[in-house]
Motif scaffolding. Structure first.
Motif, PDB file in Angstrom:
ATOM      1  N   SER A  83       1.051  -1.110  -0.003  1.00  0.00           N
ATOM      2  CA  SER A  83       0.172   0.052   0.153  1.00  0.00           C
ATOM      3  C   SER A  83       1.113   1.348  -0.272  1.00  0.00           C
ATOM      4  O   SER A  83       1.938   1.154   0.038  1.00  0.00           O
ATOM      5  CB  SER A  83      -1.062   0.215   1.175  1.00  0.00           C
ATOM      6  OG  SER A  83      -0.344   0.194   2.139  1.00  0.00           O
ATOM      7  N   ASP A  84       0.144   2.897  -0.318  1.00  0.00           N
ATOM      8  CA  ASP A  84       1.190   3.677  -0.857  1.00  0.00           C
ATOM      9  C   ASP A  84       2.165   4.028   1.421  1.00  0.00           C
ATOM     10  O   ASP A  84       2.383   4.689   1.185  1.00  0.00           O
ATOM     11  CB  ASP A  84       0.341   4.229  -1.129  1.00  0.00           C
ATOM     12  CG  ASP A  84      -0.443   4.595  -1.854  1.00  0.00           C
ATOM     13  OD1 ASP A  84       0.236   3.964  -2.975  1.00  0.00           O
ATOM     14  OD2 ASP A  84      -1.372   5.440  -2.046  1.00  0.00           O
ATOM     15  N   GLU A  85       1.428   3.604   2.618  1.00  0.00           N
ATOM     16  CA  GLU A  85       1.663   3.533   3.238  1.00  0.00           C
ATOM     17  C   GLU A  85       3.363   3.503   3.387  1.00  0.00           C
ATOM     18  O   GLU A  85       3.974   3.549   4.417  1.00  0.00           O
ATOM     19  CB  GLU A  85       1.025   2.544   4.398  1.00  0.00           C
ATOM     20  CG  GLU A  85       1.292   2.754   6.218  1.00  0.00           C
ATOM     21  CD  GLU A  85       0.676   1.985   6.361  1.00  0.00           C
ATOM     22  OE1 GLU A  85       1.368   2.098   7.915  1.00  0.00           O
ATOM     23  OE2 GLU A  85      -0.545   1.409   6.139  1.00  0.00           O
ATOM     24  N   LEU A  90       4.905   3.583   0.928  1.00  0.00           N
ATOM     25  CA  LEU A  90       6.175   3.561  -0.498  1.00  0.00           C
ATOM     26  C   LEU A  90       7.420   3.958   0.294  1.00  0.00           C
ATOM     27  O   LEU A  90       8.925   4.268  -0.732  1.00  0.00           O
ATOM     28  CB  LEU A  90       5.605   4.100  -0.866  1.00  0.00           C
ATOM     29  CG  LEU A  90       4.319   4.582  -1.813  1.00  0.00           C
ATOM     30  CD1 LEU A  90       3.702   5.379  -2.266  1.00  0.00           C
ATOM     31  CD2 LEU A  90       5.548   3.616  -3.666  1.00  0.00           C
ATOM     32  N   LYS A 114      11.402   3.197  -0.935  1.00  0.00           N
ATOM     33  CA  LYS A 114      11.774   4.525  -2.041  1.00  0.00           C
ATOM     34  C   LYS A 114      13.370   4.224  -1.146  1.00  0.00           C
ATOM     35  O   LYS A 114      14.800   4.360  -2.275  1.00  0.00           O
ATOM     36  CB  LYS A 114      11.505   5.771  -1.621  1.00  0.00           C
ATOM     37  CG  LYS A 114       9.951   5.592  -2.826  1.00  0.00           C
ATOM     38  CD  LYS A 114       9.291   6.235  -2.586  1.00  0.00           C
ATOM     39  CE  LYS A 114       8.186   6.957  -3.782  1.00  0.00           C
ATOM     40  NZ  LYS A 114       7.500   8.304  -4.077  1.00  0.00           N
ATOM     41  N   LEU A 131       4.485   2.062  -8.195  1.00  0.00           N
ATOM     42  CA  LEU A 131       4.416   3.233  -7.463  1.00  0.00           C
ATOM     43  C   LEU A 131       3.033   3.287  -8.490  1.00  0.00           C
ATOM     44  O   LEU A 131       2.325   3.991  -7.673  1.00  0.00           O
ATOM     45  CB  LEU A 131       4.905   4.454  -8.158  1.00  0.00           C
ATOM     46  CG  LEU A 131       6.561   4.775  -7.688  1.00  0.00           C
ATOM     47  CD1 LEU A 131       6.766   6.245  -8.153  1.00  0.00           C
ATOM     48  CD2 LEU A 131       6.887   4.562  -6.808  1.00  0.00           C
ATOM     49  N   GLY A 148      -0.026   1.589  -7.183  1.00  0.00           N
ATOM     50  CA  GLY A 148      -0.785   1.850  -6.074  1.00  0.00           C
ATOM     51  C   GLY A 148      -1.029   0.022  -6.942  1.00  0.00           C
ATOM     52  O   GLY A 148      -2.978  -0.216  -5.663  1.00  0.00           O
TER      53      GLY A 148
END
Length: 614
Positions: free
Chosen positions: A524-526, A528, A532, A549, A551
């Protein structure tokens, strides 16, 4: 190609698991040549029964089958092929005898005129010997032919024959002459052989580098740029760079000196080398300043070879024996005016980059340097996991006039190559007539996972160009002597090599060579930021990594990474962030479970350095 992450399977294992059945080529089997030659006549007879206006031209056997060219007013369709094959089965089952007849030239000409077959008249004119041989299928159909053939159509197995496709072809291969229709077909001794051939053909389509190259985003072709001129995408350019850097490092360790030369040169350079006289038809047209220059053949040409340029660098100053051997190396792009019908993806192009090197050696150094070059080529093949190859001694045909130089020079050059392969104990065979016009070669013929053969690396011994350019060095006693040249290219060309590697690996590049080595998959974006951060650390270590990226859901993230054949996939979720780890799955070994970030990076770094998978 791995479709699912489990079970683990490497590309080398895939090749080993392909079912093995020996499928002889036409050139290896007299019986297959008879079968295919006869089948081509049966096909032509069937075509003319169904399409009376169709005229026959030529119908030879080829390595995996045969073809026949027809001049027909209507184009053949897939439905027509089925009808032709059905008619062939009828002819075969009638058990028609195949009869050989010898006639005089005048009799052959008279018979051809009676059936109004103008192409046969042209073919007759090319036959220089007499008597003329004709093969009959019973008393219903005949053609000029030298054979060989089976004795009766009953000797053909209709279940081992299949018509494959229709393609365009020009009469005599000349674009200014009539356009014909070529029916390709295959024929075997047994239905089992045909089934295996079809399976390999399907596998070849799955591995086709043109298809995979597009799917993996490595290269494209543009109609506006022109056929045979590939455009390399960022990923493809990275792949080229990796291969180039790999070989350059190997060469620097062995005393090679990098050089760069222009893409064009004066035609006078190639007149002096002999390329203009012997290779003109394969070169792009002369670029002259005006009509007078064109008439006098004065101007510039795009280079078809790098060797004359390297010779100019050597000749720019007088060399001492102390400077030899001098090993000049370049990734030089050359240009060949290939016919459009001969182009094929990356394996036959009009502009390609050769990993070219030219060694200038004393006669006493020749054998040692030749062996060192072969050692380099074998080392390169080993790193690329190309193991199934044999050596061809490509020598001149004494009966041909296409070569330059004295008999003595050719014998010395061919002797050096023969001594080298015998000393190394290499599996080899002689290819008479396969030499370059200026010297003999040692060619490495690679057999891929589908048992297709490709020429890759080559080494050539050349006494002739040093003579033509009057090359010299100052010997130890102060006298002037002539060096010997070794031309060598371990890859052959980057374009062909990459095309072959794509198909050999089925797009699954080994870790060290993959344009993208690792992709981090945050659930999930949490997660990222953590993903990275890890990707950045990998990049600092020289690991080619990126973060997905998109999603998307995890299942789709994994499927996309699998489809793009990324060697290492790292899932990032709450557990991984908390423990500073990654959940690793690889295409080579499948699920590896949770591994600390530091350990993943260290293992990947070591695997890449050792040309191994993770």
């Amino acid at each position: 190609m791995v479709q699912q992450p489990m079970p683990p399977q490497s590309s080398s294992n895939q090749a080993e698991q392909l079912e093995k059945m020996y499928l002889p080529r036409s050139s290896e089997s007299e019986n297959l040549r008879k079968i295919r030659h006869t089948a081509s006549h049966v096909m032509a007879m069937a075509v003319q029964k169904l399409f009376p206006k169709a005229q026959v031209t030529i119908g030879p056997w080829i390595e995996n089958g045969f073809y026949y060219d027809f001049d027909s007013p209507e184009p053949f369709t897939d439905k027509d092929l089925k009808a032709i094959q059905k008619e062939m089965v009828k002819i075969i089952n009638r058990k028609i005898p195949v009869i050989r007849e010898e006639v005089s030239r005048s009799e052959a000409e008279s018979r051809i005129q009676k059936i109004n077959e103008p192409y046969k008249l042209e073919i007759l004119q090319d036959i220089k010997s007499e008597p003329i041989t004709i093969y009959h299928l019973g008393n219903e159909w005949w053609d000029l032919c030298a054979g060989p053939h089976v004795e009766n159509t009953a000797d053909l197995n209709p279940k081992a024959i299949e018509l494959e496709s229709v393609a365009g072809a020009y009469w005599r291969g000349d674009e200014t002459k009539a356009q014909l229709q070529r029916i390709y077909a295959t024929a075997w001794e047994t239905p089992e052989q045909l089934a295996e051939y079809k399976r390999r053909k399907e596998e070849a389509q799955r591995r086709d580098h043109r298809k995979l190259g597009k799917e993996l985003g490595l290269f494209v072709f543009s109609d506006l740029v022109g056929p045979g001129l590939p455009l390399w995408t960022p990923k493809g350019t990275l792949l080229r760079t990796l291969l180039q850097d790999f070989l350059q490092q190997e060469q620097l360790k062995r005393g090679y000196l990098p050089v760069v030369t222009p893409h064009i040169g004066k035609v006078d350079l190639f007149k002096k080398s002999g390329h203009w006289q012997k290779y003109k038809e394969d070169m792009f047209p002369l670029m002259a300043e005006d009509e007078e220059g064109a008439a006098l053949e004065q101007g510039f040409v795009m280079k078809p070879m790098n060797c004359p340029f390297h010779i100019q660098i050597y000749q720019s100053e007088l060399r001492s024996y102390r400077e030899l051997p001098m090993r000049l190396a370049e990734f030089g792009t050359v240009y060949r005016y290939e016919q459009s019908g001969e182009l094929g993806g990356l394996t036959r192009v009009r502009g390609f980059t050769v990993d070219d090197s030219h060694l200038f050696v004393t006669p006493e150094q020749l054998d040692t340097e030749f062996l060192n070059v072969v050692d380099l080529i074998l080392s390169v093949f080993n790193k690329l996991q190309l193991k199934n190859f044999k050596a061809r001694l490509s020598f001149r045909d004494p009966a041909s006039d296409k070569y330059i130089g004295s008999d003595e020079a050719w014998e010395k050059a061919q002797g050096a190559i023969r001594r080298a392969v015998e000393q190394l104990g290499m599996d080899h065979f002689e290819g008479i007539g396969e030499a370059a016009f200026y010297g003999p070669k040692l060619d490495f013929i690679f057999q891929d996972a589908l048992e297709r053969e490709w020429q890759l690396g080559t080494v050539q011994v050349d006494y002739n160009l040093p003579e033509r350019f009057d090359l010299e060095y100052v010997a130890e006693d102060g006298s002037r002597k002539r060096p010997v040249m070794i031309h060598r290219a371990p890859f052959g060309s980057l374009e062909r090599l990459i095309g072959i590697l794509i198909e050999e690996y089925a797009g699954d590049f080994p870790l060290w060579l993959a344009p993208l080595q690792a992709r981090l998959l945050p659930v999930s974006d949490e997660f990222l930021p953590f993903a990275k951060e890890v990707a950045a650390k990998m990049q600092v270590l020289g690991i080619r990594a990126e973060v997905d990226l998109s999603g998307d859901r995890l299942g789709k993230l994994i499927r996309n990474a699998e489809k793009q054949k990324i060697p290492v996939m790292a899932v990032v979720g709450a557990k991984e962030v908390e423990s500073n780890s990654l959940s690793i799955r690889t295409r080579a070994s499948g699920e590896l479970g949770s591994i600390s970030v530091d350990e993943v990076m260290e293992k990947m770094k070591q695997a890449i350095a050792n040309f191994e998978n993770f």
